[in-house]
Design a protein around this motif. Structure first.
Motif, PDB file in Angstrom:
ATOM      1  N   LYS A  43      38.971  40.299  35.067  1.00  0.00           N
ATOM      2  CA  LYS A  43      39.945  39.693  35.672  1.00  0.00           C
ATOM      3  C   LYS A  43      41.214  40.494  35.572  1.00  0.00           C
ATOM      4  O   LYS A  43      41.997  39.968  35.850  1.00  0.00           O
ATOM      5  CB  LYS A  43      40.023  38.274  35.154  1.00  0.00           C
ATOM      6  CG  LYS A  43      38.817  37.423  35.402  1.00  0.00           C
ATOM      7  CD  LYS A  43      39.367  35.871  35.020  1.00  0.00           C
ATOM      8  CE  LYS A  43      37.744  35.144  35.160  1.00  0.00           C
ATOM      9  NZ  LYS A  43      37.892  33.950  35.820  1.00  0.00           N
ATOM     10  N   ASP A  45      43.336  43.184  37.444  1.00  0.00           N
ATOM     11  CA  ASP A  45      43.513  43.653  38.589  1.00  0.00           C
ATOM     12  C   ASP A  45      43.693  45.222  38.629  1.00  0.00           C
ATOM     13  O   ASP A  45      43.582  46.193  39.352  1.00  0.00           O
ATOM     14  CB  ASP A  45      44.620  43.240  39.211  1.00  0.00           C
ATOM     15  CG  ASP A  45      45.995  43.139  38.891  1.00  0.00           C
ATOM     16  OD1 ASP A  45      46.107  42.828  37.663  1.00  0.00           O
ATOM     17  OD2 ASP A  45      46.706  43.576  39.496  1.00  0.00           O
ATOM     18  N   GLN A  69      39.981  45.277  47.099  1.00  0.00           N
ATOM     19  CA  GLN A  69      40.127  44.073  47.515  1.00  0.00           C
ATOM     20  C   GLN A  69      39.850  43.132  46.165  1.00  0.00           C
ATOM     21  O   GLN A  69      40.625  42.078  46.440  1.00  0.00           O
ATOM     22  CB  GLN A  69      38.796  43.771  48.578  1.00  0.00           C
ATOM     23  CG  GLN A  69      39.045  44.308  49.715  1.00  0.00           C
ATOM     24  CD  GLN A  69      37.854  44.109  50.626  1.00  0.00           C
ATOM     25  OE1 GLN A  69      36.630  44.153  50.341  1.00  0.00           O
ATOM     26  NE2 GLN A  69      37.994  44.187  52.208  1.00  0.00           N
ATOM     27  N   ARG A  70      39.290  43.571  45.286  1.00  0.00           N
ATOM     28  CA  ARG A  70      39.018  42.455  44.206  1.00  0.00           C
ATOM     29  C   ARG A  70      40.247  42.718  43.364  1.00  0.00           C
ATOM     30  O   ARG A  70      40.800  41.587  43.057  1.00  0.00           O
ATOM     31  CB  ARG A  70      37.928  43.035  43.172  1.00  0.00           C
ATOM     32  CG  ARG A  70      37.718  42.386  42.090  1.00  0.00           C
ATOM     33  CD  ARG A  70      37.136  41.018  42.211  1.00  0.00           C
ATOM     34  NE  ARG A  70      36.681  40.402  40.893  1.00  0.00           N
ATOM     35  CZ  ARG A  70      37.176  39.239  40.373  1.00  0.00           C
ATOM     36  NH1 ARG A  70      37.297  38.420  41.651  1.00  0.00           N
ATOM     37  NH2 ARG A  70      37.009  38.892  39.372  1.00  0.00           N
ATOM     38  N   ALA A  72      43.445  42.763  44.680  1.00  0.00           N
ATOM     39  CA  ALA A  72      44.410  42.183  45.563  1.00  0.00           C
ATOM     40  C   ALA A  72      44.010  40.584  45.366  1.00  0.00           C
ATOM     41  O   ALA A  72      44.912  39.977  45.351  1.00  0.00           O
ATOM     42  CB  ALA A  72      44.291  42.447  47.023  1.00  0.00           C
ATOM     43  N   SER A  73      42.753  40.245  45.340  1.00  0.00           N
ATOM     44  CA  SER A  73      42.504  38.779  44.961  1.00  0.00           C
ATOM     45  C   SER A  73      42.681  38.277  43.701  1.00  0.00           C
ATOM     46  O   SER A  73      43.131  37.042  43.457  1.00  0.00           O
ATOM     47  CB  SER A  73      40.965  38.693  45.423  1.00  0.00           C
ATOM     48  OG  SER A  73      40.094  39.207  44.272  1.00  0.00           O
ATOM     49  N   LEU A  74      42.596  39.215  42.590  1.00  0.00           N
ATOM     50  CA  LEU A  74      43.015  38.935  41.376  1.00  0.00           C
ATOM     51  C   LEU A  74      44.540  38.582  40.907  1.00  0.00           C
ATOM     52  O   LEU A  74      44.804  37.756  40.425  1.00  0.00           O
ATOM     53  CB  LEU A  74      42.440  40.025  40.281  1.00  0.00           C
ATOM     54  CG  LEU A  74      40.952  39.629  40.068  1.00  0.00           C
ATOM     55  CD1 LEU A  74      40.611  41.227  39.281  1.00  0.00           C
ATOM     56  CD2 LEU A  74      40.397  38.572  39.343  1.00  0.00           C
ATOM     57  N   PRO A  76      47.399  38.520  44.060  1.00  0.00           N
ATOM     58  CA  PRO A  76      47.647  38.633  45.215  1.00  0.00           C
ATOM     59  C   PRO A  76      49.294  38.636  45.421  1.00  0.00           C
ATOM     60  O   PRO A  76      49.856  38.998  46.460  1.00  0.00           O
ATOM     61  CB  PRO A  76      47.474  37.152  45.747  1.00  0.00           C
ATOM     62  CG  PRO A  76      47.217  36.260  44.763  1.00  0.00           C
ATOM     63  CD  PRO A  76      46.633  37.188  43.726  1.00  0.00           C
ATOM     64  N   ASN A  81      48.300  46.350  44.471  1.00  0.00           N
ATOM     65  CA  ASN A  81      47.048  46.143  44.782  1.00  0.00           C
ATOM     66  C   ASN A  81      47.118  46.443  46.318  1.00  0.00           C
ATOM     67  O   ASN A  81      46.237  46.920  46.827  1.00  0.00           O
ATOM     68  CB  ASN A  81      46.845  44.909  44.343  1.00  0.00           C
ATOM     69  CG  ASN A  81      46.754  44.779  42.893  1.00  0.00           C
ATOM     70  OD1 ASN A  81      46.350  45.609  42.067  1.00  0.00           O
ATOM     71  ND2 ASN A  81      47.009  43.492  42.345  1.00  0.00           N
TER      72      ASN A  81
END
Length: 127
Positions: A43, A45, A69-70, A72-74, A76, A81
């Motif tokens: 988890k 980023d 992408q991961r 940025a999703s972790l 935002p 990111n």
């Protein structure tokens, strides 16, 4: 508590290996070290963003994009990111554009070769 200490030890060793490998420019080893750290803390980023950069340097655009992408999703709210994600998308676009241009050039070469063969056959038939 022992599990956490073990995770911290794995991450610490991987971080040291990553830094040493990055200093030497060995991106394959960087990816391996970051992957070990991600296995301990998936988890984070920063780890995903760093691995995205390593994949990009290795020319693995799809893997780089997935890690960016991961990241940025972790997180935002992390501007770094999204900057990394933008770079990976730009790299992917450049790769796709180069592939399309190469395909178009190959098609042009095939068409010119076919035209030259037809002209040679016509000249041979006329002679």
């Amino acid at each position: 508590m022992e599990e956490r200490q073990q995770a911290v030890a794995v991450h610490g060793a991987a971080r040291a290996e990553y830094r040493e490998s990055a200093a030497q420019g060995n991106m394959d080893e960087c990816v391996e070290a970051l992957s070990r750290s991600i296995a301990v803390n998936s988890k984070c980023d920063v780890l995903h963003r760093s691995r995205a950069d390593c994949h990009a340097r290795l020319g693995a655009a799809e893997r780089a994009l997935a890690d960016a992408q991961r990241a940025a999703s972790l997180n935002p709210l992390g501007s770094r990111n999204f900057f990394a994600l933008g770079r990976m998308l730009q790299q992917r676009h450049a790769v796709e554009k180069a592939a399309a241009e190469t395909a178009a050039a190959a098609k042009g070469v095939e068409e010119r070769a076919a035209a030259a063969a037809a002209a040679a056959a016509a000249a041979a038939a006329a002679a």
